[in-house]
Design a protein around this motif. Sequence first.
Motif, PDB file in Angstrom:
ATOM      1  N   GLU A 179      -2.854   9.383  -0.389  1.00 16.10           N
ATOM      2  CA  GLU A 179      -1.737   8.825  -1.169  1.00 16.10           C
ATOM      3  C   GLU A 179      -1.126   7.615  -0.469  1.00 16.10           C
ATOM      4  O   GLU A 179      -0.842   6.592  -1.098  1.00 16.10           O
ATOM      5  CB  GLU A 179      -0.666   9.895  -1.397  1.00 16.10           C
ATOM      6  CG  GLU A 179      -1.080  10.971  -2.387  1.00 16.10           C
ATOM      7  CD  GLU A 179      -0.016  12.045  -2.545  1.00 16.10           C
ATOM      8  OE1 GLU A 179       1.095  11.877  -1.981  1.00 16.10           O
ATOM      9  OE2 GLU A 179      -0.280  13.051  -3.217  1.00 16.10           O
ATOM     10  N   ALA A 180      -0.923   7.736   0.852  1.00 19.07           N
ATOM     11  CA  ALA A 180      -0.363   6.612   1.609  1.00 19.07           C
ATOM     12  C   ALA A 180      -1.305   5.420   1.579  1.00 19.07           C
ATOM     13  O   ALA A 180      -0.877   4.277   1.407  1.00 19.07           O
ATOM     14  CB  ALA A 180      -0.086   7.035   3.050  1.00 19.07           C
ATOM     15  N   ALA A 181      -2.619   5.694   1.735  1.00 15.54           N
ATOM     16  CA  ALA A 181      -3.607   4.612   1.719  1.00 15.54           C
ATOM     17  C   ALA A 181      -3.659   3.939   0.353  1.00 15.54           C
ATOM     18  O   ALA A 181      -3.778   2.705   0.265  1.00 15.54           O
ATOM     19  CB  ALA A 181      -4.988   5.158   2.095  1.00 15.54           C
ATOM     20  N   LEU A 182      -3.567   4.729  -0.721  1.00 15.79           N
ATOM     21  CA  LEU A 182      -3.568   4.143  -2.066  1.00 15.79           C
ATOM     22  C   LEU A 182      -2.333   3.264  -2.277  1.00 15.79           C
ATOM     23  O   LEU A 182      -2.407   2.207  -2.909  1.00 15.79           O
ATOM     24  CB  LEU A 182      -3.620   5.251  -3.126  1.00 15.79           C
ATOM     25  CG  LEU A 182      -4.968   5.964  -3.276  1.00 15.79           C
ATOM     26  CD1 LEU A 182      -4.838   7.140  -4.250  1.00 15.79           C
ATOM     27  CD2 LEU A 182      -6.047   4.997  -3.741  1.00 15.79           C
ATOM     28  N   GLY A 183      -1.195   3.703  -1.750  1.00 21.03           N
ATOM     29  CA  GLY A 183       0.014   2.891  -1.844  1.00 21.03           C
ATOM     30  C   GLY A 183      -0.141   1.578  -1.101  1.00 21.03           C
ATOM     31  O   GLY A 183       0.198   0.502  -1.610  1.00 21.03           O
ATOM     32  N   VAL A 184      -0.690   1.656   0.115  1.00 15.67           N
ATOM     33  CA  VAL A 184      -0.915   0.447   0.918  1.00 15.67           C
ATOM     34  C   VAL A 184      -1.908  -0.482   0.218  1.00 15.67           C
ATOM     35  O   VAL A 184      -1.705  -1.709   0.164  1.00 15.67           O
ATOM     36  CB  VAL A 184      -1.435   0.829   2.321  1.00 15.67           C
ATOM     37  CG1 VAL A 184      -2.007  -0.389   3.044  1.00 15.67           C
ATOM     38  CG2 VAL A 184      -0.300   1.447   3.145  1.00 15.67           C
ATOM     39  N   MET A 185      -2.973   0.075  -0.344  1.00 18.03           N
ATOM     40  CA  MET A 185      -3.973  -0.750  -1.014  1.00 18.03           C
ATOM     41  C   MET A 185      -3.403  -1.418  -2.269  1.00 18.03           C
ATOM     42  O   MET A 185      -3.747  -2.553  -2.587  1.00 18.03           O
ATOM     43  CB  MET A 185      -5.204   0.094  -1.379  1.00 18.03           C
ATOM     44  CG  MET A 185      -6.018   0.565  -0.177  1.00 18.03           C
ATOM     45  SD  MET A 185      -6.455  -0.760   0.963  1.00 18.03           S
ATOM     46  CE  MET A 185      -7.341  -1.861  -0.123  1.00 18.03           C
TER      47      MET A 185
ATOM     48  N   LEU B  12       4.597   5.731  -2.777  1.00 15.93           N
ATOM     49  CA  LEU B  12       5.636   4.705  -2.835  1.00 15.93           C
ATOM     50  C   LEU B  12       5.958   4.178  -1.444  1.00 15.93           C
ATOM     51  O   LEU B  12       6.165   2.982  -1.251  1.00 15.93           O
ATOM     52  CB  LEU B  12       6.900   5.271  -3.490  1.00 15.93           C
ATOM     53  CG  LEU B  12       8.061   4.293  -3.683  1.00 15.93           C
ATOM     54  CD1 LEU B  12       7.628   3.118  -4.558  1.00 15.93           C
ATOM     55  CD2 LEU B  12       9.255   5.008  -4.295  1.00 15.93           C
ATOM     56  N   ARG B  13       5.968   5.068  -0.462  1.00 18.00           N
ATOM     57  CA  ARG B  13       6.206   4.641   0.920  1.00 18.00           C
ATOM     58  C   ARG B  13       5.116   3.666   1.366  1.00 18.00           C
ATOM     59  O   ARG B  13       5.405   2.645   1.996  1.00 18.00           O
ATOM     60  CB  ARG B  13       6.237   5.834   1.869  1.00 18.00           C
ATOM     61  CG  ARG B  13       7.553   6.556   1.915  1.00 18.00           C
ATOM     62  CD  ARG B  13       7.602   7.497   3.097  1.00 18.00           C
ATOM     63  NE  ARG B  13       8.919   8.085   3.227  1.00 18.00           N
ATOM     64  CZ  ARG B  13       9.332   8.724   4.299  1.00 18.00           C
ATOM     65  NH1 ARG B  13       8.535   8.848   5.334  1.00 18.00           N
ATOM     66  NH2 ARG B  13      10.536   9.232   4.357  1.00 18.00           N
ATOM     67  N   GLY B  14       3.868   4.006   1.064  1.00 17.85           N
ATOM     68  CA  GLY B  14       2.765   3.123   1.439  1.00 17.85           C
ATOM     69  C   GLY B  14       2.860   1.774   0.745  1.00 17.85           C
ATOM     70  O   GLY B  14       2.641   0.730   1.354  1.00 17.85           O
ATOM     71  N   LEU B  15       3.206   1.817  -0.553  1.00 14.84           N
ATOM     72  CA  LEU B  15       3.341   0.588  -1.336  1.00 14.84           C
ATOM     73  C   LEU B  15       4.435  -0.305  -0.759  1.00 14.84           C
ATOM     74  O   LEU B  15       4.218  -1.503  -0.522  1.00 14.84           O
ATOM     75  CB  LEU B  15       3.663   0.941  -2.785  1.00 14.84           C
ATOM     76  CG  LEU B  15       3.979  -0.226  -3.729  1.00 14.84           C
ATOM     77  CD1 LEU B  15       2.771  -1.140  -3.869  1.00 14.84           C
ATOM     78  CD2 LEU B  15       4.427   0.292  -5.088  1.00 14.84           C
ATOM     79  N   LEU B  16       5.617   0.273  -0.506  1.00 14.08           N
ATOM     80  CA  LEU B  16       6.729  -0.509   0.016  1.00 14.08           C
ATOM     81  C   LEU B  16       6.462  -1.004   1.438  1.00 14.08           C
ATOM     82  O   LEU B  16       6.834  -2.126   1.789  1.00 14.08           O
ATOM     83  CB  LEU B  16       8.017   0.311  -0.025  1.00 14.08           C
ATOM     84  CG  LEU B  16       8.562   0.616  -1.418  1.00 14.08           C
ATOM     85  CD1 LEU B  16       9.773   1.535  -1.336  1.00 14.08           C
ATOM     86  CD2 LEU B  16       8.928  -0.676  -2.144  1.00 14.08           C
ATOM     87  N   CYS B  17       5.813  -0.163   2.237  1.00 14.94           N
ATOM     88  CA  CYS B  17       5.493  -0.544   3.612  1.00 14.94           C
ATOM     89  C   CYS B  17       4.640  -1.805   3.628  1.00 14.94           C
ATOM     90  O   CYS B  17       4.856  -2.715   4.428  1.00 14.94           O
ATOM     91  CB  CYS B  17       4.769   0.604   4.325  1.00 14.94           C
ATOM     92  SG  CYS B  17       4.454   0.302   6.077  1.00 14.94           S
ATOM     93  N   ASP B  18       3.674  -1.892   2.710  1.00  9.36           N
ATOM     94  CA  ASP B  18       2.793  -3.064   2.661  1.00  9.36           C
ATOM     95  C   ASP B  18       3.477  -4.252   1.995  1.00  9.36           C
ATOM     96  O   ASP B  18       3.418  -5.373   2.490  1.00  9.36           O
ATOM     97  CB  ASP B  18       1.500  -2.719   1.923  1.00  9.36           C
ATOM     98  CG  ASP B  18       0.433  -3.775   2.122  1.00  9.36           C
ATOM     99  OD1 ASP B  18      -0.262  -3.726   3.148  1.00  9.36           O
ATOM    100  OD2 ASP B  18       0.306  -4.673   1.265  1.00  9.36           O
ATOM    101  N   LEU B  19       4.139  -4.003   0.870  1.00 10.61           N
ATOM    102  CA  LEU B  19       4.787  -5.099   0.144  1.00 10.61           C
ATOM    103  C   LEU B  19       5.876  -5.782   0.961  1.00 10.61           C
ATOM    104  O   LEU B  19       6.052  -7.001   0.880  1.00 10.61           O
ATOM    105  CB  LEU B  19       5.415  -4.579  -1.161  1.00 10.61           C
ATOM    106  CG  LEU B  19       4.469  -4.290  -2.321  1.00 10.61           C
ATOM    107  CD1 LEU B  19       5.264  -3.776  -3.516  1.00 10.61           C
ATOM    108  CD2 LEU B  19       3.677  -5.530  -2.705  1.00 10.61           C
TER     109      LEU B  19
END
Length: 197
Positions: free
Chosen positions: A39-45, A107-114
């Motif tokens: 899930e974290a990896a998908l958010g980051v990707m 969402l954490r992964g997404l925000l971390c990358d964005l």
Amino acid sequence: MHIAWTSFLVALLIIMIVPGPDFVLIMGNAVRSTRKGVEAALGVMTGLLVHATLATVGLSALVAAAPTALFVVKAIGACYLAYVGFCTLRAAGKPERSQPRESNVFLRGLLCDLLNPKVMLTFLSLIPQAMDQNAAPLPQAALLSAVTVGVFAAFWVVVVPSARQLGALLSRPKVRAVFEKTCGTALIGMAASVLAA
């Protein structure tokens, strides 16, 4: 069209294996459960795809060229990284059942990358150097951005399942507490480095 593939891929490999906020966040979740790691990896990707799209159409260049806008992005990103780091430190060493309910890992992964301006600047500094100056820029930027996203996706496909093997070691409370404190401290340190950059 003569893209400098060798130098581009070597630089990309170096960037990929140097741990950053995305790496810390994904690995911190992956060692606890493969599902959380995925899930974290998908958010980051997903965040990486947004950065790739913006870099391709040139919007990121506009942000990087405006000091005030770039500072705002950096400040927001640093605050978020520090928040995740403090949350990780607070939960370190606590049994799963006593830890506070986690927010959406994707969402954490997404925000971390964005919210990581270094990702945006990586696209802006790496891709132009590999492009053929005598060919149309948009197709090259799209291709190089797609390759960047694909290479990172392949990296996480290999790393996330492997991280779970650390689960047995991290099931020991003291070892796990040290690992989680290290991850939390690293995220806070990265937040400071984002602001200082």
